[in-house]
Design an enzyme around this catalytic site. Structure first.
Site, PDB file in Angstrom:
ATOM      1  NE  ARG A 111      -8.848 -51.301  92.573  1.00  0.00           N
ATOM      2  CZ  ARG A 111      -9.853 -50.700  91.935  1.00  0.00           C
ATOM      3  NH1 ARG A 111     -11.043 -50.628  92.469  1.00  0.00           N
ATOM      4  NH2 ARG A 111      -9.644 -50.121  90.779  1.00  0.00           N
ATOM      5  CG  ASP A 162      -7.171 -45.039  92.551  1.00  0.00           C
ATOM      6  OD1 ASP A 162      -7.914 -46.021  92.701  1.00  0.00           O
ATOM      7  OD2 ASP A 162      -6.911 -44.548  91.436  1.00  0.00           O
ATOM      8  NE  ARG A 219     -16.206 -44.387  98.258  1.00  0.00           N
ATOM      9  CZ  ARG A 219     -16.961 -43.455  97.700  1.00  0.00           C
ATOM     10  NH1 ARG A 219     -17.388 -42.437  98.411  1.00  0.00           N
ATOM     11  NH2 ARG A 219     -17.288 -43.532  96.432  1.00  0.00           N
ATOM     12  CE1 TYR A 268      -8.616 -45.306  84.249  1.00  0.00           C
ATOM     13  CE2 TYR A 268      -6.464 -46.358  84.435  1.00  0.00           C
ATOM     14  CZ  TYR A 268      -7.844 -46.440  84.465  1.00  0.00           C
ATOM     15  OH  TYR A 268      -8.458 -47.636  84.699  1.00  0.00           O
ATOM     16  NE  ARG A 273     -16.684 -50.007  94.775  1.00  0.00           N
ATOM     17  CZ  ARG A 273     -16.619 -49.752  93.486  1.00  0.00           C
ATOM     18  NH1 ARG A 273     -17.463 -48.915  92.944  1.00  0.00           N
ATOM     19  NH2 ARG A 273     -15.723 -50.346  92.729  1.00  0.00           N
TER      20      ARG A 273
END
Ligand code: CP3
Length: 358
Positions: free
Chosen positions: A38, A87, A51, A165, A42
């Site tokens: 990652r 992702d 974003r 998921y 952010r």
């Protein structure tokens, strides 16, 4: 049985001689390679700025934007590999699931898989059809990074983590729905995991063919399973995914969280590198896996939130545990956290290179 030594080297390719790819092949390196799971995200102001204008799926589906985000950490730090910005969840869209990232809450699947009929309905489209944007992003990123000698890592979710998921429909603490489906309905489970391993394997292979020089399979949730359930209901499909991807001829990293009880089983799926988290000593992981595997990890991402002194101490412990063994790739034990100070990342990357330089 294939071993790491049989991973073919691309001729006349300087990237092939990069520290990261040399470590994947367990060859000597001039310094320990480091990249961070990652690493685009952010914690970086440049990412947050983008974003504000685009949703995460927009960044993923517009190849120029995905390239830009992939390069943000590469331009900011002396990292040894770039991971393509994508992702693990978009492949589920191609299978027929409605995916949304809800701000502040994470991923949501509006039509989760719950019954044998749902599983029957799942499609297995080719990655060229379902995920052309990520393949194009890899081509664009390669064009930027080839002259800089930096390899591009492609990735996919592993079948079990994708199933988590797809069945739970979002984040879940105990994975109760997916695990009880696995335990109760072996025939339906086999169908689901076969489809997921087809999609994940073909996706990894397509990424290698688009130019990815290594591939990582994220099995973030496999540590929730007993060794017996992992061996019976997950490992055969992870193995199948890796078998399909191996035709790409690039090193494959198998990463999981909380896998201290599963390492030897994971090794039988024959990845080239195994990624571990901080809940196991890196030296123990090396010893248990033996000389055929490179090992990636395993700094606790929280260490980057502490004082630099505390970070450095723990990074040194990781290096001490690796003890100069061939095939150590420095990484975190899980993804970097959004609140990580950018300066801590810069210092960590410098520290790993300076401390290990031959
Ligand atoms: O590593 C990289 O820089 C490449 C990009 C990457 C992302 N997700 C971008 C992303 C990678 C490799 C992933 C993997 C991923 N995605 C995993 C496996 C690794 C792990 O953390 O266990 C999983 C389980 C996912 C699913 C996912 N994506 C979740 C649960 C979330 C929400 C939680 C969160 O961290 O926000 C995401 C969103 C996501 N994927 C973000 C990024 C940068 C943050 C979303 C945002 O920008 O708002």
């Amino acid at each position: 049985m294939e071993s790491v030594a049989t991973v073919p080297r691309v001729q006349h390719d300087p990237v092939s001689d990069s520290r990261f790819l040399r470590a994947c092949r367990r060859e000597p390196v001039d310094a320990t390679p480091i990249w961070l799971m990652r690493q685009a995200g952010r914690y970086m102001p440049a990412y947050r700025a983008l974003r504000e204008r685009y949703g995460i799926l927009d960044l993923i589906k517009q190849p120029e934007l995905a390239r830009e985000v992939t390069l943000q950490p590469i331009n900011a730090f002396d990292l040894d590999a770039a991971i393509i910005f994508a992702d693990i969840l978009p492949p589920l869209e191609g299978m027929g699931l409605a995916l949304e990232f809800v701000r502040g809450e994470g991923p949501l699947i509006h039509n989760p898989v719950r019954t044998a009929a749902d599983i029957e309905q799942l499609r297995t489209p080719s990655p060229e059809e379902a995920l052309p944007f990520t393949l194009e992003a890899i081509r664009l990123t390669r064009a930027e990074l080839d002259p800089r000698g930096i390899p591009v890592v492609g990735f996919s979710g592993a079948p079990f983590t994708l199933a988590c998921y797809a069945v739970e429909g979002g984040a879940s603490r105990h994975q109760a729905t997916v695990k009880s489906l696995m335990m109760s309905e072996p025939a339906a489970w086999d169908k689901l995991m076969t489809k997921l391993s087809t999609v994940a394997g073909n996706y990894l292979l397509a990424q290698a063919r688009a130019g990815a020089q290594a591939l990582q399979l994220f099995d973030s949730w496999c540590g929730e399973l007993s060794p017996a359930d992992y061996a019976n209901y997950v490992l055969p499909y992870t193995r199948r995914t890796i078998e399909i991807a191996k035709a790409g001829g690039v090193p494959i990293i198998l990463f999981g969280v909380g896998t201290g009880g599963l390492l030897e089983l994971m090794a039988t799926a024959r990845p080239d590198v195994i990624g571990v988290d901080w809940r196991i000593c890196l030296g123990t992981a090396f010893d248990r896996l033996g000389p055929e595997f490179a090992v990636q990890g395993n700094l606790d991402p929280i260490a980057l939130l502490a004082t630099w002194e505390a970070t450095r101490e723990r990074a040194q412990t990781v290096l001490d545990q690796a003890d100069g063994r061939l095939g150590h790739i420095f990484n975190l034990g899980h993804g970097i956290l959004p609140q990580t100070p950018v300066d801590q990342v810069r210092r960590l990357v410098e520290f790993v290179h300076e401390t290990t330089r031959a």
